[in-house]
Design an enzyme around this catalytic site. Sequence first.
Site, PDB file in Angstrom:
ATOM      1  N   ASP A 109     -13.467  -3.939  -1.223  1.00  0.00           N
ATOM      2  CA  ASP A 109     -13.137  -3.530   0.152  1.00  0.00           C
ATOM      3  C   ASP A 109     -14.383  -3.627   1.022  1.00  0.00           C
ATOM      4  O   ASP A 109     -14.977  -2.610   1.375  1.00  0.00           O
ATOM      5  CB  ASP A 109     -12.631  -2.079   0.151  1.00  0.00           C
ATOM      6  CG  ASP A 109     -11.373  -1.901  -0.678  1.00  0.00           C
ATOM      7  OD1 ASP A 109     -10.328  -2.436  -0.307  1.00  0.00           O
ATOM      8  OD2 ASP A 109     -11.460  -1.231  -1.732  1.00  0.00           O
ATOM      9  N   ASP A 138       0.876  -1.165   0.000  1.00  0.00           N
ATOM     10  CA  ASP A 138       0.000   0.000   0.000  1.00  0.00           C
ATOM     11  C   ASP A 138       0.916   1.218   0.000  1.00  0.00           C
ATOM     12  O   ASP A 138       1.760   1.360   0.878  1.00  0.00           O
ATOM     13  CB  ASP A 138      -0.870   0.030   1.263  1.00  0.00           C
ATOM     14  CG  ASP A 138      -1.958  -1.049   1.238  1.00  0.00           C
ATOM     15  OD1 ASP A 138      -2.100  -1.725   0.216  1.00  0.00           O
ATOM     16  OD2 ASP A 138      -2.660  -1.184   2.254  1.00  0.00           O
TER      17      ASP A 138
END
Length: 535
Positions: free
Chosen positions: A390, A232
């Site tokens: 998500d 990330d």
Amino acid sequence: SSDDSVVTLLDYGAGNVRSLRNAIRYLGCSIKDVQTPEDILNAKRLLFPGVGAFAPAMEVLNNKGLAEALCAYIEQDRPFLGICLGLQLLFESSEENGPVKGLGLIPGVVGRFDSSSGCRVPHIGWNAIKIKKDSEILDDIGSRHVYFVHSYRAIPSDVNNEWVSSTCNYGDEFIASVRRGNVHAVQFHPEKSGEAGLSVLRRFLYPKSELTKVPVQGNASKLAKRVIACLDVRGNDKGDLVVTKGDQYDVRENNEENEVRNLGKPVDLAEQYYKDGADEVSFLNITGFRDFPLGDLPMLQVLKFASENIFVPLTVGGGIRDFTDENGRYYSSLEVASEYFRSGADKVSIGSDAVYAAEEYLKTKVKTGKSSLEQISRIYGNQAVVVSIDPRRVYLKDPDDVEFKSVRVTEPGPNGEEFAWYQCTVKGGREGRPIGAYELAKAVEELGAGEILLNCIDCDGQGKGFDIDLVKFIADAVNIPVIASSGAGSAQHFSEVFSKTNASAALAAGIFHRKEVPIQSVKEHLLGEGVEVRM
Ligand code: 1PR
């Protein structure tokens, strides 16, 4: 002579061949691009990486007079290596949006994998291949795995037997490579197959070199389960791009300064994971939903540098959507994705924008073809488009309490709830949407996604294992590969997700960044548990 190190590349501009260019340069060769049919006829050594779909590729070859030159070059038995579609185009025809006529040098028809045989299509991932005859360029492969990504394949038969140099199994036995004299073609991607793949290119590029010949005994393997390292990435408060890692998506330190957690430099970490045996590396530009990625040149730089030394697939996500900048200049999501591909990505991953597209599609039941997902998969192929989900778990007393499909959970909720649905979010988990992970997964499969990256906000960074209920729920709902993500805390969590669900891959971030569990020990553990993995 220096001339020997020049290889001619037939890139008809239909997609991303940056990875192959990087691999050729890494191996010390320079590249001459084909502009005209004469360039083919004058080549000393010709590489033909087919990208895109069969029909448009043939159209370009025919319109530019390249098809004829290619046939002549191959008929003269001059050094040739076709890759992926570059193998398929040598056959008589393909069923891909067809039948469409191919170059017709090898008897046989290229057909689609039969998903009714229980195989997920596209075939994405690592298999060992079975060598059928001496093929020279495959001499160093042995039982090592190579990377495939395709929905169509050619089948070995009596008519093309003399060509087939290796095969592989996925549903049926299919052709993994062909060879006749100096003409070679491979269905897998040597430029994405780590050291094993580089050995194939090396043997093609330097045929007379005295490399040790390893006797080849390999057998075709099952499709290996993939272990993926995820980075990330975002700018920290000083403006440097760092690898960060959230706790249920909160990436800021839990102290007074509250700064963005910094776990290292993106390129260095990615290269380390490649060396450690990661089967794939993913970069998620986690603030892409608010910062426009094409303004975010450092992210593109990261990809460019990483792809020069990493020879396994690279995925990049974050911010793939239509955008108008402050000067009123409009960028389509396709332009954003194209820039990612040009910078070295093999796949792009779409989060928020896929949620909006799926909501719209479920409401109208019409595929407009205009969503980023549909456009990118039409141009680059569905194997190049991942949808990142998500979701957040929402417990339910009664499954009829919501219009979305729910599951019976293994562990009841805080108030004894026995069911849950998984609500999709956008903008890095900041906003819940009226759609479940199940509905989203089904919709994006229909819209052209080639793979699903299945996160779980509740489990992210917790180290307590993957959400098995969720992974099973989604992997059983779709026929494209599903990557389980979020929550890995030990090597056992990987074997658990592979034994209890049909996930094709498992992704982790925190345990790798914090060096708690090396990738190699995850692989060794899986191997010990009898899971097919690439070592
Ligand atoms: O919406 O198209 O711009 O894409 C944004 C992308 O960025 C999405 O793929 C979304 O998952 C990701 N993202 C956004 N915010 C965050 C955040 O953490 N604040 N990262 C974020 C999500 C998810 C994982 C993580 C696993 C494994 N990261 O991929 O790596 O949960 O972690 P673990 O092994 O440490 O548990 P768009």
